[in-house]
Design a protein around this motif. Structure first.
Motif, mmCIF file in Angstrom:
data_model
loop_
_atom_site.group_PDB
_atom_site.id
_atom_site.type_symbol
_atom_site.label_atom_id
_atom_site.label_comp_id
_atom_site.label_asym_id
_atom_site.label_seq_id
_atom_site.Cartn_x
_atom_site.Cartn_y
_atom_site.Cartn_z
ATOM 1 N N THR A 1 0.371 10.829 4.663
ATOM 2 C CA THR A 1 1.610 11.037 3.904
ATOM 3 C C THR A 1 2.829 10.543 4.670
ATOM 4 O OG1 THR A 1 2.118 13.277 4.760
ATOM 5 C CG2 THR A 1 0.633 13.118 2.845
ATOM 6 N N GLU A 2 2.701 10.361 5.976
ATOM 7 C CA GLU A 2 3.823 9.949 6.810
ATOM 8 C C GLU A 2 3.851 8.446 7.064
ATOM 9 O OE1 GLU A 2 3.039 12.311 10.219
ATOM 10 O OE2 GLU A 2 3.400 14.217 9.169
ATOM 11 N N GLN A 3 2.873 7.703 6.476
ATOM 12 C CA GLN A 3 2.796 6.270 6.718
ATOM 13 C C GLN A 3 3.639 5.479 5.711
ATOM 14 O OE1 GLN A 3 1.223 5.430 9.632
ATOM 15 N NE2 GLN A 3 1.231 7.677 9.584
ATOM 16 N N PRO A 4 4.217 4.358 6.146
ATOM 17 C CA PRO A 4 4.957 3.495 5.208
ATOM 18 C C PRO A 4 4.050 3.050 4.066
ATOM 19 C CG PRO A 4 5.317 2.820 7.489
ATOM 20 C CD PRO A 4 4.217 3.838 7.528
ATOM 21 N N GLY A 5 4.553 3.095 2.862
ATOM 22 C CA GLY A 5 3.766 2.667 1.713
ATOM 23 C C GLY A 5 2.897 3.740 1.116
ATOM 24 N N PHE A 6 2.990 4.985 1.640
ATOM 25 C CA PHE A 6 2.192 6.067 1.068
ATOM 26 C C PHE A 6 2.557 6.272 -0.398
ATOM 27 C CE2 PHE A 6 2.051 10.721 0.120
ATOM 28 C CZ PHE A 6 0.673 10.839 0.040
ATOM 29 N N GLY A 7 1.525 6.446 -1.240
ATOM 30 C CA GLY A 7 1.723 6.525 -2.680
ATOM 31 C C GLY A 7 2.072 7.887 -3.233
ATOM 32 N N ASP A 8 2.650 8.763 -2.434
ATOM 33 C CA ASP A 8 3.193 10.065 -2.854
ATOM 34 C C ASP A 8 2.163 11.166 -3.057
ATOM 35 O OD1 ASP A 8 5.744 9.018 -2.761
ATOM 36 O OD2 ASP A 8 5.787 8.544 -4.910
ATOM 37 N N HIS A 9 0.851 10.834 -3.143
ATOM 38 C CA HIS A 9 -0.122 11.883 -3.433
ATOM 39 C C HIS A 9 -1.404 11.653 -2.648
ATOM 40 C CE1 HIS A 9 -2.056 15.097 -5.695
ATOM 41 N NE2 HIS A 9 -3.087 14.300 -5.898
ATOM 42 N N VAL A 10 -1.992 12.754 -2.146
ATOM 43 C CA VAL A 10 -3.266 12.682 -1.439
ATOM 44 C C VAL A 10 -4.167 13.803 -1.931
ATOM 45 C CG1 VAL A 10 -2.366 14.070 0.489
ATOM 46 C CG2 VAL A 10 -4.376 12.610 0.841
ATOM 47 N N VAL B 1 -8.599 11.286 0.043
ATOM 48 C CA VAL B 1 -8.393 10.084 -0.767
ATOM 49 C C VAL B 1 -6.898 9.923 -1.023
ATOM 50 C CG1 VAL B 1 -8.919 8.872 -2.922
ATOM 51 C CG2 VAL B 1 -10.628 10.407 -1.900
ATOM 52 N N ALA B 2 -6.368 8.751 -0.689
ATOM 53 C CA ALA B 2 -4.952 8.479 -0.902
ATOM 54 C C ALA B 2 -4.772 6.984 -1.125
ATOM 55 C CB ALA B 2 -4.125 8.934 0.299
ATOM 56 N N VAL B 3 -3.586 6.610 -1.568
ATOM 57 C CA VAL B 3 -3.239 5.198 -1.713
ATOM 58 C C VAL B 3 -2.091 4.906 -0.764
ATOM 59 C CG1 VAL B 3 -2.337 3.413 -3.256
ATOM 60 C CG2 VAL B 3 -4.025 5.062 -4.103
ATOM 61 N N VAL B 4 -2.281 3.893 0.080
ATOM 62 C CA VAL B 4 -1.252 3.481 1.026
ATOM 63 C C VAL B 4 -1.051 1.978 0.873
ATOM 64 C CG1 VAL B 4 -0.540 3.370 3.439
ATOM 65 C CG2 VAL B 4 -1.915 5.305 2.633
ATOM 66 N N SER B 5 0.177 1.588 0.603
ATOM 67 C CA SER B 5 0.517 0.173 0.393
ATOM 68 C C SER B 5 -0.367 -0.468 -0.669
ATOM 69 C CB SER B 5 0.426 -0.605 1.710
ATOM 70 O OG SER B 5 1.358 -0.102 2.653
ATOM 71 N N GLY B 6 -0.658 0.297 -1.717
ATOM 72 C CA GLY B 6 -1.416 -0.238 -2.842
ATOM 73 C C GLY B 6 -2.918 -0.250 -2.658
#
Length: 219
Positions: free
Chosen positions: A29-38, A102-107
């Motif tokens: 959640t603290e990484q650039p490009g994190f998609g707001d939800h995990v 499971v998360a989305v980071v930078s798409g």
């Protein structure tokens, strides 16, 4: 938040699987490009064993500023809910058959299989079967070539030594699975969020260039 997570006074002998999963989720959640939800999947049996709490999920989340946003009324577990901190939301559930994190980071989708582990040296080398199981289960994820697949374990000297060795094994490198180490300081090592597909494309281009130009019309 990295560097402040040692405020949590957990079990000094081992890091439970739920703690590894939630700390990894927080890091994402603290990484650039994190998609707001995990999404975090927790096996209820690993949280409470023989009537005793192995890991106080709700206490941990309160310690680090996560507030309850939406409980999961269908679950018997009081910790099963969606939590929020800043713009990030974290859903903790007990659904089986999905990645532990499971998360989305930078798409790109990040899927992790997490395992517990001893924080102090103990006889029997539990680390080898734990990491082997994490890698084996990660291999079975229903994942696409674009997904980033992780096998996550606690950051300890023994796990670190195994990870350094195994990361160089040809078959593991070919699988694309990353071995990541999760620390109680909030840091995660061994994680690369760069585009694996781009590296593969670059390798193919390099191989083509090495082979030399194709000559058309030759007899």
């Amino acid at each position: 938040m990295a560097g402040t997570h040692d405020r949590w006074k957990g079990n000094e002998d081992r890091m439970p699987e739920a703690e590894v999963s939630i700390r990894l989720a927080e890091y994402l959640t603290e990484q650039p490009g994190f998609g707001d939800h995990v999404e975090v999947a927790i096996d209820g049996a690993s949280v409470r064993v023989h009537g005793s709490d192995v890991f106080d999920i709700e206490g941990y989340l309160r310690t680090y500023g996560w507030r309850l946003s939406a409980p999961e009324h269908k679950s018997r577990n009081t910790w099963a809910a969606t939590y929020q901190r800043g713009q990030a939301t974290m859903r903790i559930h007990s659904q089986s058959g999905v990645g532990d994190v499971v998360a989305v980071v930078s798409g790109r989708r990040v899927i992790a299989e997490c395992k517990k582990g001893p924080l102090i040296k103990k006889p029997g080398s539990q680390e080898y079967p734990l990491l082997t199981a994490a890698i084996g289960q990660a291999l079975l994820f229903r994942a696409s070539a674009e997904d980033i697949i992780l096998a996550a374990v606690p950051d300890t000297p023994t796990f670190r030594r195994i990870a350094v060795d195994w990361r160089e094994r040809p078959r593991l490198k070919a699988s694309g699975i990353q071995i990541v180490l999760v620390s109680r300081t909030g840091d995660v090592s061994g994680l690369s969020l760069c585009d694996v597909q781009t590296r593969e494309d670059n390798s193919e281009t390099k191989a083509a260039n090495t082979a030399g130009p194709t000559v058309y019309g030759a007899n």
